[in-house]
Design a protein around this motif. Structure first.
Motif, PDB file in Angstrom:
ATOM      1  N   VAL A 377       1.023  -1.396  -0.065  1.00  0.00           N
ATOM      2  CA  VAL A 377      -0.060   0.436  -0.285  1.00  0.00           C
ATOM      3  C   VAL A 377       0.745   1.071   0.106  1.00  0.00           C
ATOM      4  O   VAL A 377       0.219   2.251  -0.687  1.00  0.00           O
ATOM      5  N   ASP A 378       2.156   1.332   0.453  1.00  0.00           N
ATOM      6  CA  ASP A 378       2.812   2.952   0.777  1.00  0.00           C
ATOM      7  C   ASP A 378       3.458   2.747  -0.390  1.00  0.00           C
ATOM      8  O   ASP A 378       3.484   3.723  -0.798  1.00  0.00           O
ATOM      9  N   PHE A 381      -0.361   3.319  -3.651  1.00  0.00           N
ATOM     10  CA  PHE A 381      -1.111   4.228  -3.389  1.00  0.00           C
ATOM     11  C   PHE A 381      -0.776   5.575  -2.135  1.00  0.00           C
ATOM     12  O   PHE A 381      -0.524   7.159  -2.226  1.00  0.00           O
ATOM     13  N   ILE A 382       0.095   5.451  -1.146  1.00  0.00           N
ATOM     14  CA  ILE A 382       0.197   6.332  -0.510  1.00  0.00           C
ATOM     15  C   ILE A 382       1.644   7.336  -1.193  1.00  0.00           C
ATOM     16  O   ILE A 382       1.590   8.506  -1.040  1.00  0.00           O
ATOM     17  N   LYS A 384       3.340   5.857  -3.521  1.00  0.00           N
ATOM     18  CA  LYS A 384       2.485   6.474  -5.294  1.00  0.00           C
ATOM     19  C   LYS A 384       4.046   6.872  -6.376  1.00  0.00           C
ATOM     20  O   LYS A 384       4.511   6.571  -6.811  1.00  0.00           O
ATOM     21  N   ILE A 453      -6.308  -2.139   3.793  1.00  0.00           N
ATOM     22  CA  ILE A 453      -7.204  -1.334   3.541  1.00  0.00           C
ATOM     23  C   ILE A 453      -7.428  -0.207   5.246  1.00  0.00           C
ATOM     24  O   ILE A 453      -7.038   0.560   4.521  1.00  0.00           O
ATOM     25  N   TYR A 455      -4.759   0.706   6.597  1.00  0.00           N
ATOM     26  CA  TYR A 455      -3.397   1.970   6.263  1.00  0.00           C
ATOM     27  C   TYR A 455      -4.267   2.615   5.397  1.00  0.00           C
ATOM     28  O   TYR A 455      -3.732   3.977   5.311  1.00  0.00           O
ATOM     29  N   LEU A 456      -4.878   2.862   3.950  1.00  0.00           N
ATOM     30  CA  LEU A 456      -5.785   3.562   2.986  1.00  0.00           C
ATOM     31  C   LEU A 456      -6.675   4.002   3.532  1.00  0.00           C
ATOM     32  O   LEU A 456      -6.829   5.190   3.307  1.00  0.00           O
ATOM     33  N   TYR A 459      -4.955   6.869   6.276  1.00  0.00           N
ATOM     34  CA  TYR A 459      -4.597   7.825   5.000  1.00  0.00           C
ATOM     35  C   TYR A 459      -5.422   9.645   4.204  1.00  0.00           C
ATOM     36  O   TYR A 459      -4.690  10.081   5.010  1.00  0.00           O
ATOM     37  N   ARG A 465      -2.685  11.847   7.571  1.00  0.00           N
ATOM     38  CA  ARG A 465      -1.631  12.150   5.950  1.00  0.00           C
ATOM     39  C   ARG A 465      -0.591  12.965   6.474  1.00  0.00           C
ATOM     40  O   ARG A 465       0.541  12.580   5.786  1.00  0.00           O
TER      41      ARG A 465
END
Lengths: 928, 50
Positions: A377-378, A381-382, A384, A453, A455-456, A459, A465
């Motif tokens: 995820v990092d 998505f986090i 990118k 999920i 983590y998302l 965020y 964030r």
């Protein structure tokens, strides 16, 4: 540098590249897909595969075993291996990236835990190696003495460590020979097994189980998920030396998902064949091969399989040696290899690893899944796919991954929660299923998905964030805020919660709202409110209840609280002191659909508790829209929490006057000037006059602390750069003058003389007058009075206005100039600030010029902010702990400008002084 | 600053400038990987009924 020294230096660098943490350059890569596949296959193929295969035969039939071993393993690998792309792309291990996830210190703890729980695998390999050798010897009639068992285990450790010592190039050469031979042996074993028993016996094999078949199947899938995910800790050591991202990715997927799984199936086939042929269930490959094939064939096969353990030991030591290098970068790789070898040796000497293996497997599986989820995820998505390498490698001056004393609390908490998810679903020790629904995902799958999920979702919270993305400047979101977006109605669901919350916040201050001339006023109407502090936003909804409203709000609030929630509580985003036609249109949309619209026309909180001049544009807007106007004149909001010191003063009582100011027919009848004058009168306030009238005594011990920010000029010596404050006193560090702030907020000179300022003595009746009206008639004289103790005393607003007059005089005398270095933080949207570095700010009568690195243009540029287009500027005395600043905006960006001082430079930046000058330049500009 | 630290900074700059890039996964590669993953998922779910 001479030749020998250069050679030594180059060797040192090469060592740090392949056996350390230096990023591997693209031209230094050594492994193509095949080499990487062979290394990772060699890593996976070990006699633990037989243990796994034997375990699976106790749960599912052969067909299901094939599916779970291949498809199950590949499914998990295809997901959790994706982040190896970062290793291939940047030439770094995942543990460098994980510094962003756990913090530069937190990652050390996590990596050590991973190694502690993972390395028992290698002790198992050593056990199996020694067991295989002992049984083989027995098959040839040789009984080895008891002490040789430990000796064989330690031999396996030693040989693996020696191979690892040589580095990845030696490992590559070894696995090029070993792995194809092992795969050939595997194929041979399958052939032997199918020759020993009929094909249909193996194909149709079903175990005898007492649990439901679906549960057994899910446990088999879980076993394969857990089996492959234990490799997550070392998954990037090989991809970082790969020549392409795709090659690195698939080498890991197929190396483990095909080669590794093939040997699991080999193990299972042998167990089934053994059971069919002899009726005996065993997971010892030696015993199986001796029974089903000739001893000579078994010897050849088993020697190779036994040495597979050595290969696994070698690759594992290399991978985790590099992992530990990222944690203990000062230690040499070879020392770390020895430490790892020592750890495995100790476990071998202990000798009980097989007995406690279930516990190690339980703990390890719980940690790997959340670790893999956080990384995935990092990376995607986090952050990118961008990392602040300077912070990751802890280069001096780059601290984005220090978080809270080196620990990213969010990452560490998520890891802990992820571990618990697995255990909350299934107890691997007792076999009890706690949650049958989530069990369908398998405990490892559920922990992976759940952690990801979570983590998302976390965020999405603006505070989280901001905490997690201190490195946002490496890939900020530069999309400009959508000003055109139609503002939604204030959420009906949130409205009672907002009201309830506002009532709680204002209850202690005994808020009282008085309504005047409100008969006949029904929504929609325009609401103009005084703007003194954040308390305005708590008072306004209560005053307007039960009606909902939309609120004009500066973009900075959207960034702080989050755009989604801010829109839903009714806010329209804009920037201060710009011409925003989209806002004009949106205000009309809100009013046309029947909602109230709240504007705080001063835009900025009151600096010293007095009203600002009302812009004529507000009156023009009222005339244009033709909707009724209600005015909220709030008192006490500034007193309770002044912008120069936000601590709440508990003694302050809040009061609001709500006026039905203008009906539709009034607006049609009156001119713009008449509307302006009426509204300005209704919006006029003086917090200190209110304080005296209500006799609100503020006893807060630091009631003057911060007051030097608006009162920056000493009236005793005239110096502008040495005012300071502490406790209940305001003082000048240049001339030593000191002022005491009493409980009614008047200032009394307790040390020094009023030499600089021309003074005008006030009589008793003057003490209640409105300073804004009074000052116009006076020259720039500071209004003072003498208190009962004979001290020169004055009101804060008088001092403030005296400063303003000094600035106007300075401008008139041609002495005003401002030019200094500033730090620029741009705010394009509600997502992030963008660090634009330092630049130069110049202020002249035409306006502001900002010279800086414009991120939109990607080059150094100048932006000009026309003086007569801005009735004022926004000022902050301590913006989010970063100090005093002003903001300048265009339609797509708001620039927060903080002063940058050279060593020993005087503090010449005063936001209030710039504001005074800007307001004067505006008035002069529009006159022309 | 020692040899290793200086070399580290140089390497970081090379990464930031995207010098010596390795071949990246393309959109097509990601789609293929997604399809393969879905296939594995279908097989795993289907295995429940075998």
């Amino acid at each position: 540098m001479n030749g020998r020294a250069k050679n030594r230096a180059e060797q040192e660098i090469e060592k740090e590249v392949y056996c350390g943490i230096l990023p591997v350059r693209g031209d230094e890569r050594t492994s193509g897909f095949i080499d990487a596949l062979l290394i990772l296959s060699g890593y996976c193929i070990a006699t633990w595969s037989y243990t796994q295969g034997a375990y699976l035969t106790g749960l599912v039939g052969f067909k299901q075993l094939l599916i779970t071993s291949f498809a199950g393993a590949l499914l998990m690998l295809m997901i959790y291996q994706l982040p190896v792309i970062l290793s291939a792309r940047f030439g770094i291990d995942i543990w460098i990236w994980l510094r962003a996830v756990f913090g530069v210190k937190g990652v050390r703890i996590v990596s050590v835990i991973i190694i502690i729980v993972n390395f028992p695998w290698y002790a198992v390999c050593c056990e199996m190696f020694a067991s295989s050798m002992t049984n083989l010897a027995a098959a040839f009639g040789i009984t080895l003495p008891g002490w040789t068992f430990l000796g064989l285990k330690l031999f396996c450790v030693g040989l693996g460590t020696i191979l690892a010592w040589q580095g990845v190039k030696t490992i590559t050469r070894t696995t090029r020979i070993l792995v194809p031979l092992l795969l050939a042996v595997g194929a041979l074993v399958i052939f032997i097994a199918f020759k020993a028993v009929p094909f249909s016996d193996i194909w149709n094999y079903q175990p005898e189980i007492t649990m439901p078949h679906s549960t057994a199947y899910i446990l088999a899938v879980e076993a394969n998920f857990a089996f492959v995910i234990t490799l997550v800790g070392g998954m990037a050591g090989v991809p970082r030396v790969c020549k392409s991202e795709k090659g690195a990715f698939y080498a890991g997927v197929f190396g483990q998902g095909l080669s590794g799984s093939f040997f699991v199936v080999v193990g299972a086939v042998m167990v089934i064949a053994m059971q069919c042929a002899t009726g005996k269930v065993t997971e010892d490959p030696t015993e199986m091969l001796v029974s089903l094939a000739s001893p000579v064939l078994a010897l050849a096969s088993l020697l190779l399989v036994a040495f597979a353990n050595v290969g696994t030991q070698a690759v594992g030591s290399y991978l985790y040696g590099v992992t530990l290098k990222s944690t203990f970068s000062k230690l040499s790789y070879h020392v770390l290899i020895l430490i790892l070898g020592g750890y495995v040796a100790l476990l071998c000497i202990w000798g009980k690893i097989i007995d406690y293996f279930g516990s190690f497997l339980t703990i390890s599986a719980c940690i790997y899944a959340p670790l893999a989820a956080l990384l995935f995820v990092d990376f995607f998505f986090i952050r990118k796919q961008k990392l602040d390498f300077r912070s990751a490698y802890e280069i001096k001056g780059h601290d984005n991954y220090r978080y809270t004393k080196g620990y990213n609390l969010i990452g560490l908490i998520l890891l802990a929660i992820g571990c618990m998810i697995s255990l909350l679903i299934y107890n691997p020790v007792t076999g009890e299923i706690h949650n049958k629904v989530l069990f369908l995902l398998t405990p490892t799958g559920a922990a992976l998905i759940g952690t990801g999920i979570l983590y998302l979702l976390l965020y999405l919270i603006p505070g989280v964030r901001r905490y997690v993305r201190k490195d946002v400047s490496i890939n900020p979101d530069t999309t400009a805020f959508d000003r055109e977006k139609t503002p939604p109605r204030q959420s009906l669901i949130l409205f009672p919660l907002i009201l309830g919350f506002c009532k709680i916040i204002t209850s202690k201050a005994k808020l009282k709202i008085e309504k005047h001339d409100m008969e006949g006023f029904k929504p929609p109407y325009l609401v103009l409110g005084t703007h003194q502090s954040f308390t305005d936003f708590y008072v306004t909804p209560i005053a307007l209840a039960p009606h909902r409203a939309n609120y004009i709000s500066e973009l900075e609030g959207f960034e702080y609280f989050g755009e989604w929630i801010y829109r839903r509580i009714g806010c329209l985003g804009t920037r201060k002191f710009i011409y925003d036609l989209a806002l004009i249109r949106n205000i009309k949309k809100v009013l046309d659909r029947g909602d109230n619209l709240v504007i705080y026309p001063e835009a900025r909180y009151a600096n010293v508790g007095t009203s600002s001049e009302l812009s004529m544009a507000v009156a023009k807007m009222v005339k244009m829209y033709k909707y009724p106007v209600v005015v909220l004149n709030m008192q006490g909001n500034y007193l309770q929490s002044p912008i120069w010191n936000l601590t709440k003063r508990k003694e302050v009582r809040l009061h609001t006057d709500m006026y039905g100011a203008l009906k539709k027919e009034d607006i049609e009848k009156l001119s713009v000037k008449e509307i302006h004058d009426k509204l300005e009168k209704l919006l006029e306030y003086d917090e200190y006059a209110y304080q005296r009238k209500e006799n609100i005594r503020i006893t807060y011990k630091d009631r003057a602390k911060g007051l030097h920010k608006p009162l920056y000029q000493c009236p005793c010596c005239g110096d502008e750069n040495h005012m300071n404050s502490d406790g209940a006193e305001l003082f000048c560090e240049k001339c030593g003058a000191r002022w005491f702030k009493d409980e009614l907020s008047d200032l009394h000179l307790i040390k020094g003389n009023l030499k600089f300022a021309k003074t005008e003595s006030l009589s008793g009746s003057d003490l209640e007058r409105n300073p804004a009206a009074h000052n116009e008639a006076m020259e720039n004289k500071l209004k003072v009075y003498t208190d009962e103790e004979g001290r020169a005393s004055l009101h804060i607003p008088d001092w403030y206005e005296w400063e303003r007059k000094n600035v106007i005089k300075e401008i008139a005398d041609g002495k005003y100039s401002f030019k200094m270095k500033v730090q620029i933080d741009a705010l394009p949207n509600a997502k992030n600030f963008i660090d634009c570095g330092t630049g130069e700010l110049i202020h002249e009568k035409e306006g502001f010029t900002l010279k800086f690195m414009d991120y939109r243009l990607g080059k150094w540029s100048e932006q000009f902010f026309l003086g007569k287009s801005m009735s004022s500027i926004h000022t902050e005395y301590d913006y989010r702990g970063k100090g005093e600043c002003i903001t300048l905006s265009n339609l797509d960006d708001t620039y927060f400008l903080f002063p940058v001082y050279e060593e020993g430079e005087e503090k010449i930046f005063h936001a209030t002084k710039l504001q005074f000058a800007a307001e004067h330049f505006y008035k002069e500009g529009i006159k022309k | 600053m020692d040899n290793i630290d200086k070399n580290l900074l140089e390497r970081i700059e090379l990464i930031e400038q995207e010098k010596y890039p390795v071949k990246r996964m393309t959109k097509k590669d990601y789609i293929e990987a997604a399809i393969f993953t879905l296939l594995c998922l279908v097989l795993v779910i289907g295995g429940l009924f075998v």
